[in-house]
Design an enzyme around this catalytic site. Structure first.
Site, PDB file in Angstrom:
ATOM      1  CG  ASP A  45      -2.217  -0.675   1.074  1.00  0.00           C
ATOM      2  OD1 ASP A  45      -2.980  -0.302   0.183  1.00  0.00           O
ATOM      3  OD2 ASP A  45      -2.483  -1.613   1.847  1.00  0.00           O
ATOM      4  CD  GLU A  68      -7.489   2.387   1.697  1.00  0.00           C
ATOM      5  OE1 GLU A  68      -8.287   1.803   2.428  1.00  0.00           O
ATOM      6  OE2 GLU A  68      -6.997   1.892   0.666  1.00  0.00           O
ATOM      7  CG  ASP A 133      -7.927   1.519  -2.623  1.00  0.00           C
ATOM      8  OD1 ASP A 133      -6.899   1.233  -1.981  1.00  0.00           O
ATOM      9  OD2 ASP A 133      -9.044   1.084  -2.335  1.00  0.00           O
ATOM     10  CB  ILE A 135      -3.283  -2.662  -2.213  1.00  0.00           C
ATOM     11  CG1 ILE A 135      -1.847  -2.680  -2.745  1.00  0.00           C
ATOM     12  CG2 ILE A 135      -3.851  -4.083  -2.228  1.00  0.00           C
ATOM     13  CD1 ILE A 135      -0.923  -3.648  -2.017  1.00  0.00           C
ATOM     14  CG  ASP A 136     -10.236  -1.626  -4.199  1.00  0.00           C
ATOM     15  OD1 ASP A 136     -10.657  -1.670  -3.035  1.00  0.00           O
ATOM     16  OD2 ASP A 136     -10.992  -1.668  -5.200  1.00  0.00           O
ATOM     17  CB  THR A 138      -5.985  -4.793   2.048  1.00  0.00           C
ATOM     18  OG1 THR A 138      -6.008  -3.435   1.606  1.00  0.00           O
ATOM     19  CG2 THR A 138      -4.661  -5.083   2.707  1.00  0.00           C
ATOM     20  CG  HIS A 240     -16.389  -4.693   2.145  1.00  0.00           C
ATOM     21  ND1 HIS A 240     -15.240  -5.133   1.530  1.00  0.00           N
ATOM     22  CD2 HIS A 240     -15.997  -4.089   3.289  1.00  0.00           C
ATOM     23  CE1 HIS A 240     -14.187  -4.801   2.281  1.00  0.00           C
ATOM     24  NE2 HIS A 240     -14.627  -4.176   3.347  1.00  0.00           N
ATOM     25  CB  SER A 264     -10.252  -5.215  -5.659  1.00  0.00           C
ATOM     26  OG  SER A 264     -10.212  -5.938  -6.872  1.00  0.00           O
ATOM     27  CE  LYS A 267     -16.843  -6.146  -5.930  1.00  0.00           C
ATOM     28  NZ  LYS A 267     -15.592  -6.294  -5.142  1.00  0.00           N
ATOM     29  NE  ARG A 281     -18.773  -1.280  -1.537  1.00  0.00           N
ATOM     30  CZ  ARG A 281     -17.617  -1.822  -1.152  1.00  0.00           C
ATOM     31  NH1 ARG A 281     -17.127  -2.856  -1.800  1.00  0.00           N
ATOM     32  NH2 ARG A 281     -16.963  -1.347  -0.116  1.00  0.00           N
ATOM     33  CG  ASP A 294     -13.045   1.600  -1.637  1.00  0.00           C
ATOM     34  OD1 ASP A 294     -11.902   1.198  -1.913  1.00  0.00           O
ATOM     35  OD2 ASP A 294     -13.473   1.684  -0.474  1.00  0.00           O
TER      36      ASP A 294
END
Length: 354
Positions: A45, A68, A133, A135-136, A138, A240, A264, A267, A281, A294
């Site tokens: 990250d 982030e 982001d 590393i979306d 993690t 989430h 992440s 999608k 979501r 995100d």
């Protein structure tokens, strides 16, 4: 404006940062520490954020960045700082022209910390603000599943440029999307894709490269003649997105195929190129606020591929408020032709819970 330079810099910056994250995962140096919100953070990250922000600031010094991470933990831990610095120094593209566009290597550890801390913008409706982001997903990264490096440019609060690097997705845009994609992923031969889009100019995918950008392929969402045959994607983490609500919506739409769960913004990329169809979501609490980093990049890519993205009530996502989408609840993405059907079913399921 074509934003061609912004897209070029963003693609190269995300590509270089994605190579760093891959090196972290494949080496002994993978590590985590706990932030105050208890979410895992990796040295990848910090390294990815430093590389991307330094590139953005080199090319567009007046632009702001909403990132982030901040460098507070690195300032308190010299060994962690040195570990990230070693990774940042080693990360470079095998193409001198590409490296020059990004400003070349970061010159010192202090410059690295300053770059990371340059992601503290509060966001807003005015000017050019990049949402990053590093590393979306993690948890997906830590377990070897799907994750992504994501960068979106907001212009006066509107997502305008989007880039997503997905090292564990298949390069082939036609590769079928099933439950295996989100589990035990790897970056073997044939994996690694870079998605990009600019508002009004379409969306593309290309193989991740270690040097100059690979040739791009135009992508678009798949037409759906029978929504019962659609594939829908959702988050792996129940915290989430409400898996129960998602299942109820799928049932009302007549969808019998199991959902594809992956971490992440992979999608967004997957439905944009037609490997999947819907992304749900749904809100898990009334107080949770989605973060702009995100979704900013993914929204541009899906919209330019022929989709619509709103919140769970059909309201446009408002990226101009600050660092979160606090006026929105949940996210729904689908091809334009079936979106009205999908959003009505979503609202029906949510209203039944009121």
């Amino acid at each position: 404006m074509s934003y061609s330079r912004e897209l070029d810099i963003a693609l190269l910056a995300v590509q270089r940062a994605t190579l760093l994250t891959k090196s972290v995962y494949s080496s002994h140096s993978k590590g985590t520490l706990s932030k105050s919100d208890s979410s895992p953070v990796t040295i990848g990250d910090f390294g990815a954020q430093a590389l991307i922000i330094s590139s953005i600031k080199h090319a567009f010094p007046e632009d702001e960045v909403v990132g982030e991470e901040d460098a507070d933990d690195l300032r308190k831990d010299n060994s962690l700082r040195d570990l990230v610095w070693d990774l940042v120094q080693a990360a470079k593209l095998d193409d001198s022209a590409a490296e020059d566009k990004l400003g070349g290597p970061i010159k010192s550890a202090d410059d690295m910390l300053q770059a990371i801390d340059s992601g503290r913008s509060a966001g807003g409706r005015k000017g050019r603000i990049w949402a990053l982001d590093p590393i979306d997903g993690t948890k997906g990264f830590l377990r070897g599943g799907q994750y992504a490096v994501c960068l979106g440019l907001l212009v006066d609060g509107i997502p305008t440029v989007g880039v997503i690097g997905c090292p564990n997705l298949p390069i082939d845009d036609q590769a079928p999307l099933d439950s295996s994609v989100g589990a035990q992923a790897d970056d073997k031969e044939g994996k690694g894709v870079l998605f990009g889009a600019v508002t009004g100019h379409g969306a593309t995918s290309r193989p991740l490269s270690k040097g100059a950008l690979a040739p791009a392929n135009a992508i678009s969402m798949k037409p759906i003649s029978d929504i019962s045959q659609a594939t829908f994607c959702e988050s792996v983490e129940a915290g989430h997105s409400s898996h129960g609500d998602n299942a109820a919506i799928a049932s009302k739409l007549g969808i019998t195929k199991p959902s594809v769960r992956m971490d992440s913004q992979a999608k967004y990329g997957s439905i944009a190129r037609g490997a999947g169809d819907l992304y749900l979501r749904l809100p898990v609490s009334k107080t949770y606020e989605e973060k702009i980093w995100d979704h900013a990049a993914g929204v541009v890519i899906v919209q330019e591929a022929g989709g619509r993205v709103t919140d769970a009530w059909g309201k446009p996502l408002d990226f101009g408020i600050g660092r979160t989408l606090k006026e929105n609840k949940g996210v729904v993405a689908a091809p334009k032709d079936v979106f009205p059907t999908v959003i009505e079913v979503v609202k029906e399921v949510l209203n039944a819970k009121e």
